[in-house]
Design an enzyme around this catalytic site. Structure first.
Site, PDB file in Angstrom:
ATOM      1  N   LYS A 193       0.878  -1.183   0.000  1.00  0.00           N
ATOM      2  CA  LYS A 193       0.000   0.000   0.000  1.00  0.00           C
ATOM      3  C   LYS A 193       0.908   1.223   0.000  1.00  0.00           C
ATOM      4  CE  LYS A 193      -1.809   2.972   2.139  1.00  0.00           C
ATOM      5  NZ  LYS A 193      -1.551   4.397   1.797  1.00  0.00           N
ATOM      6  N   GLY A 246       6.889   5.095   8.088  1.00  0.00           N
ATOM      7  CA  GLY A 246       6.060   6.303   8.123  1.00  0.00           C
ATOM      8  C   GLY A 246       6.231   7.001   9.459  1.00  0.00           C
ATOM      9  N   SER A 247       5.220   7.738   9.834  1.00  0.00           N
ATOM     10  CA  SER A 247       5.342   8.571  11.031  1.00  0.00           C
ATOM     11  C   SER A 247       5.210   7.727  12.311  1.00  0.00           C
ATOM     12  CB  SER A 247       4.258   9.646  11.018  1.00  0.00           C
ATOM     13  OG  SER A 247       2.994   9.036  11.088  1.00  0.00           O
ATOM     14  N   THR A 248       5.762   8.249  13.376  1.00  0.00           N
ATOM     15  CA  THR A 248       5.692   7.553  14.664  1.00  0.00           C
ATOM     16  C   THR A 248       4.240   7.453  15.125  1.00  0.00           C
ATOM     17  OG1 THR A 248       7.943   8.111  15.266  1.00  0.00           O
ATOM     18  CG2 THR A 248       6.442   7.699  17.093  1.00  0.00           C
ATOM     19  N   GLY A 251       2.706   4.629  13.343  1.00  0.00           N
ATOM     20  CA  GLY A 251       3.357   3.409  13.849  1.00  0.00           C
ATOM     21  C   GLY A 251       2.741   2.964  15.165  1.00  0.00           C
ATOM     22  N   GLU A 268       9.674   1.429  10.691  1.00  0.00           N
ATOM     23  CA  GLU A 268      10.730   2.425  10.426  1.00  0.00           C
ATOM     24  C   GLU A 268      10.060   3.780  10.564  1.00  0.00           C
ATOM     25  OE1 GLU A 268      14.004   2.021   9.466  1.00  0.00           O
ATOM     26  OE2 GLU A 268      13.856  -0.139   9.684  1.00  0.00           O
ATOM     27  N   CYS A 302      13.968  10.883   6.717  1.00  0.00           N
ATOM     28  CA  CYS A 302      13.824  10.415   8.093  1.00  0.00           C
ATOM     29  C   CYS A 302      15.105  10.609   8.897  1.00  0.00           C
ATOM     30  CB  CYS A 302      13.387   8.960   8.110  1.00  0.00           C
ATOM     31  SG  CYS A 302      14.457   7.890   7.151  1.00  0.00           S
ATOM     32  N   GLU A 399       9.619  16.099  15.125  1.00  0.00           N
ATOM     33  CA  GLU A 399      10.102  15.957  13.748  1.00  0.00           C
ATOM     34  C   GLU A 399       9.334  16.935  12.848  1.00  0.00           C
ATOM     35  OE1 GLU A 399       8.972  12.449  11.441  1.00  0.00           O
ATOM     36  OE2 GLU A 399      11.063  12.250  10.847  1.00  0.00           O
TER      37      GLU A 399
HETATM   38  P1  NAD Z   1       2.335   8.536   7.564  1.00  0.00           P
HETATM   39  O1  NAD Z   1       2.486   7.741   8.799  1.00  0.00           O
HETATM   40  O2  NAD Z   1       1.322   9.620   7.546  1.00  0.00           O
HETATM   41  O3  NAD Z   1       1.968   7.601   6.336  1.00  0.00           O
HETATM   42  C1  NAD Z   1       2.778   6.528   5.955  1.00  0.00           C
HETATM   43  C2  NAD Z   1       1.927   5.471   5.303  1.00  0.00           C
HETATM   44  O4  NAD Z   1       1.002   4.975   6.269  1.00  0.00           O
HETATM   45  C3  NAD Z   1       1.083   5.972   4.128  1.00  0.00           C
HETATM   46  O5  NAD Z   1       1.049   4.983   3.140  1.00  0.00           O
HETATM   47  C4  NAD Z   1      -0.292   6.149   4.761  1.00  0.00           C
HETATM   48  O6  NAD Z   1      -1.345   6.036   3.844  1.00  0.00           O
HETATM   49  C5  NAD Z   1      -0.306   5.000   5.735  1.00  0.00           C
HETATM   50  N1  NAD Z   1      -1.252   5.151   6.850  1.00  0.00           N
HETATM   51  C6  NAD Z   1      -1.698   6.286   7.421  1.00  0.00           C
HETATM   52  N2  NAD Z   1      -2.579   5.985   8.404  1.00  0.00           N
HETATM   53  C7  NAD Z   1      -2.679   4.641   8.457  1.00  0.00           C
HETATM   54  C8  NAD Z   1      -3.405   3.730   9.255  1.00  0.00           C
HETATM   55  N3  NAD Z   1      -4.231   4.128  10.209  1.00  0.00           N
HETATM   56  N4  NAD Z   1      -3.230   2.404   9.040  1.00  0.00           N
HETATM   57  C9  NAD Z   1      -2.382   1.962   8.097  1.00  0.00           C
HETATM   58  N5  NAD Z   1      -1.685   2.780   7.290  1.00  0.00           N
HETATM   59  C10 NAD Z   1      -1.825   4.103   7.469  1.00  0.00           C
HETATM   60  O7  NAD Z   1       3.792   9.073   7.232  1.00  0.00           O
HETATM   61  P2  NAD Z   1       4.210  10.031   6.042  1.00  0.00           P
HETATM   62  O8  NAD Z   1       3.840  11.417   6.426  1.00  0.00           O
HETATM   63  O9  NAD Z   1       3.724   9.479   4.754  1.00  0.00           O
HETATM   64  O10 NAD Z   1       5.787   9.834   6.034  1.00  0.00           O
HETATM   65  C11 NAD Z   1       6.648  10.635   6.724  1.00  0.00           C
HETATM   66  C12 NAD Z   1       7.148   9.920   7.952  1.00  0.00           C
HETATM   67  O11 NAD Z   1       7.818   8.723   7.570  1.00  0.00           O
HETATM   68  C13 NAD Z   1       8.143  10.709   8.734  1.00  0.00           C
HETATM   69  O12 NAD Z   1       7.852  10.632  10.093  1.00  0.00           O
HETATM   70  C14 NAD Z   1       9.469  10.013   8.440  1.00  0.00           C
HETATM   71  O13 NAD Z   1      10.438  10.185   9.420  1.00  0.00           O
HETATM   72  C15 NAD Z   1       9.041   8.615   8.287  1.00  0.00           C
HETATM   73  N6  NAD Z   1      10.034   7.847   7.534  1.00  0.00           N
HETATM   74  C16 NAD Z   1      10.826   6.959   8.207  1.00  0.00           C
HETATM   75  C17 NAD Z   1      11.810   6.241   7.537  1.00  0.00           C
HETATM   76  C18 NAD Z   1      12.695   5.256   8.246  1.00  0.00           C
HETATM   77  O14 NAD Z   1      13.357   4.487   7.574  1.00  0.00           O
HETATM   78  N7  NAD Z   1      12.740   5.245   9.550  1.00  0.00           N
HETATM   79  C19 NAD Z   1      11.977   6.445   6.174  1.00  0.00           C
HETATM   80  C20 NAD Z   1      11.161   7.364   5.530  1.00  0.00           C
HETATM   81  C21 NAD Z   1      10.186   8.057   6.226  1.00  0.00           C
END
Ligand code: NAD
Length: 497
Positions: A193, A246-248, A251, A268, A302, A399
Site C-alpha cells: 500500500k 512512516g510517522s511515529t 506506527g 521504520e 527520516c 520531527e
Molecule cells: P504517515 O504515517 O502519515 O503515512 C505513511 C503510510 O502509512 C502511508 O502509506 C499512509 O497512507 C499510511 N497510513 C496512514 N494511516 C494509516 C493507518 N491508520 N493504518 C495503516 N496505514 C496508514 O507518514 P508520512 O507522512 O507518509 O511519512 C513521513 C514519515 O515517515 C516521517 O515521520 C518520516 O520520518 C518517516 N520515515 C521513516 C523512515 C525510516 O526508515 N525510519 C523512512 C522514511 C520516512
C-alpha cells in the site's frame, strides 16, 4: 526560483503514462477499485493535478490478501527454488535500471524531488534487489547441541507468509522496493500500500513486476488512503506481518491495532537526528554536509540532521557556513536540472512546516535565514536556519520533516554531557559526529542511542547496512542480514531417537 521547464520527456509522460487509467495490481491483473473511486495526484511544483489512481478500500485489500495467500500456499511461488526467486529479483533490478529515467521523472513529478536524486534512487533500488537476491536460500537454521542426548533437533527458517507493506511519500520507489525485496527473497508474498500522495512510481513498478514474470499474487499493489486501505491491511486477519515506514504516530496506531491479531510488525519511523560538530572537525567538509543533510530532499528525510550542535569555539563559523549555503540553494521544479531543492510534497506539508517555524519564533527562536514559503505556485519552502533554540522547544523536540535546522552551541567538553544532549529526544534513528579525534569518534558512537551513527560524513543508504530506530524511531531493522531475517519464522524440530 527557477521556472518549471517542459522538455520532451514531460510531454511524453503527460500524454502517455500520466494520462493512463491507472489500476490496482491484484493477482497478476490490473483492476479498478471496487468502489470505482479515485485519488487525484498533484504535482507539488505546480499544485496541478497530473494523474489519478484508484482509491482502494477494504474490499480491494481483501482481494489482494486472498491473492497473496493463494500465491504463498499453492501457487508456483512456494515450489520455486531460491535461485529462481533470486533470478526474478535480478530481473526486476534490470527492469528498473532500463526504465530508470522514466521512473525518475515520474518520481520527480509526483514527489517534487530533483530528477537527479530520483535517478540515484533507482540505482539504490536495483542494488537493494540484487543484494537481497543474494540472501535467497542463505538464511538457514541450526543444529543445536541438546542437553538430552537421546534427541536430535534442528531449526528451520520459514518465510513468515503474507506481508502487508505500507510506505511513505518521501522516497516512494526506494521505500517500496526496500520492503518488497527482502520479503520476496525470503519467500513471502506481498500486498503493498503506497503513500496516497505519491502513488505513481508504484503504478509503474506494478507494470515492471508483471513484465518480469512474477507469478500472479506474489506482489499485489493497492493504492489508497491510510484509512481505509492501510487500516484494512493492518486489521486483516490473514496478513502475517506488517512492514511499515512512516510517522511515529501511525506506527503507534499500527502496534495497537496489530495487537488484536498479534501479527508481526516492523516499524521504520521518524527521527530528530543530532549533528555534533567538535572544535577539531574538518569544517570544510562538515559545513556542506550539515547543510545538505537537512536541505536535501527539502528536509523530507527520516535521517535528516535537524538538530545541529556545534562546539562554541566554532559555532559562529559553522552557522555562517550553513546559512551561506542556504542562501545559495537553487530552489525550483525537480525537472529543472539546475534545481538543488524541490518543493515540499503537498500543501499540507507546507502548512505543517510553516507552523513549526512560527512556533519556533513564538517560543523565542531566531530565524537566521529562510523562515517561510516561496511566493508563487507550488509548495516551496525556503531553507531555514533557526538559532536561539533550546531543548524544550517544539522545533527541537518534534520531527518537522522540512528544510529547517535548529543550531545550538555546546559549551561542554565532557563527552557524557554532549551525548546526553544528543540523546535528549524520544527518537533514535540517526546521528552524525564530526571530529578528527578517533577516540572521541568511537566514544561518541557508543554513547549515542541511535540506529546509525555516521562519523565525518553521512551513511547514505547501503543495502548491506542495517538501518532502523532506537526508542520511538521504530522496531526492527531494514537492510543487511537483519533486514531479511525480519521476514522469517524460526521452527524447532525435535526428534526423539
Ligand atoms: P504517515 O504515517 O502519515 O503515512 C505513511 C503510510 O502509512 C502511508 O502509506 C499512509 O497512507 C499510511 N497510513 C496512514 N494511516 C494509516 C493507518 N491508520 N493504518 C495503516 N496505514 C496508514 O507518514 P508520512 O507522512 O507518509 O511519512 C513521513 C514519515 O515517515 C516521517 O515521520 C518520516 O520520518 C518517516 N520515515 C521513516 C523512515 C525510516 O526508515 N525510519 C523512512 C522514511 C520516512
Amino acid at each position: 526560483m527557477n521556472a518549471p521547464v517542459a522538455p520532451n520527456r514531460l510531454q511524453i509522460l503527460t500524454s502517455g503514462f500520466l494520462a493512463q487509467s491507472h489500476k490496482l495490481y491484484i493477482d497478476g491483473k490490473f483492476v479498478d477499485a471496487v468502489s470505482g473511486e479515485t485519488i487525484e495526484v498533484v504535482n507539488p511544483a505546480t499544485g496541478q493535478v497530473i494523474a489519478s489512481v484508484p482509491a482502494g478500500g477494504a474490499a480491494d485489500v481483501d482481494k489482494a490478501v486472498k491473492a497473496a495467500r493463494k500465491a504463498f500456499e499453492t501457487g508456483p511461488w512456494p515450489q520455486m527454488t531460491p535461485t529462481d526467486r533470486a533470478k526474478l529479483l535480478w530481473k526486476l533490478a534490470e527492469a528498473i535500471e532500463a526504465d530508470a529515467e522514466n521512473l525518475a521523472w515520474i518520481e520527480s513529478l509526483d514527489n517534487g524531488m530533483p530528477v537527479g536524486m530520483a535517478m540515484w534512487g533507482t540505482g539504490v533500488c536495483a542494488n537493494n534487489l540484487r543484494y537481497n537476491a543474494g540472501w535467497a536460500g542463505k538464511i538457514t537454521g541450526e543444529t543445536p547441541n541438546l542437553a538430552t542426548p537421546d534427541r536430535h533437533a534442528y531449526t528451520l527458517k520459514e518465510p513468515i507468509g503474507v506481508v502487508g507493506a505500507i510506505t511513505p511519500w518521501n522516497f516512494p520507489l526506494g521505500m517500496e522496493v526496500a520492503k518488497i525485496s527482502p520479503a520476496l527473497a525470503a519467500g513471502c508474498t506481498v500486498v503493498l500500500k503506497p503513500a496516497e500522495l505519491t502513488p505513481l512510481t508504484a503504478m509503474r513498478l506494478a507494470e515492471l513486476i508483471e513484465q518480469c514474470g512474477f507469478p500472479a499474487g506474489v506482489v499485489n499493489i493497492v493504492t489508497g488512503y491510510g484509512d481505509p486501505a492501510g487500516k484494512a491491511l493492518v486489521e486483516h486477519p490473514d496478513v502475517d506481518k506488517i512492514s511499515f515506514t512512516g510517522s511515529t504516530a501511525t506506527g503507534k496506531w499500527i502496534v495497537q491495532s496489530a495487537a488484536k491479531t498479534l501479527k508481526r510488525v516492523s516499524l521504520e519511523l521518524g527521527g530528530k537526528s543530532p549533528v555534533i560538530v567538535f572544535p577539531d572537525a574538518d569544517l570544510e567538509k562538515a559545513i556542506p554536509e550539515a547543510a545538505m543533510g537537512i536541505f536535501g530532499n527539502s528536509g523530507q528525510v527520516c535521517v535528516a540532521g535537524s538538530r545541529l550542535y556545534v562546539h562554541k569555539d566554532v559555532f559562529d563559523r559553522v552557522v555562517e557556513g550553513v546559512t551561506e549555503i542556504a542562501s545559495n540553494i537553487t530552489i525550483g521544479s525537480g525537472q529543472d536540472p539546475t534545481t538543488q531543492m524541490g518543493p515540499l510534497v503537498s500543501a499540507g506539508q507546507l502548512e505543517r512546516v510553516t507552523g513549526y517555524i512560527n512556533s519556533g519564533k513564538e517560543q523565542g527562536g531566531e530565524v537566521v535565514i529562510g523562515g517561510g514559503s516561496v511566493d508563487g505556485a507550488g509548495f516551496f519552502m525556503k531553507p531555514t536556519v533557526l538559532a536561539q533554540t533550546s531543548a524544550d522547544m517544539r522545533v527541537v523536540r518534534e520531527e518537522i520533516f522540512g528544510p529547517v535546522v535548529c543550531a545550538m552551541p555546546i559549551d561542554n567538553d565532557d563527552l557524557d554531557k554532549v551525548a546526553a544532549i544528543a540523546n535528549d529526544t524520544t527518537y533514535g534513528l540517526a546521528a552524525y559526529v564530526w571530529t578528527r579525534d578517533i577516540s572521541i569518534a568511537h566514544q561518541m558512537a557508543k554513547k549515542i542511542k541511535a540506529g546509525t551513527v555516521s562519523v565525518n560524513g553521512r551513511a547514505g543508504i547501503e543495502a548491506s547496512l542495517p538501518m532502523g530506530g532506537y526508542k520511538q524511531s521504530g522496531w526492527g531493522r531494514e537492510n543487511g542480514r537483519e533486514g531479511v531475517e525480519e521476514y522469517f519464522e524460526t521452527k524447532s524440530v525435535v526428534v526423539t531417537l
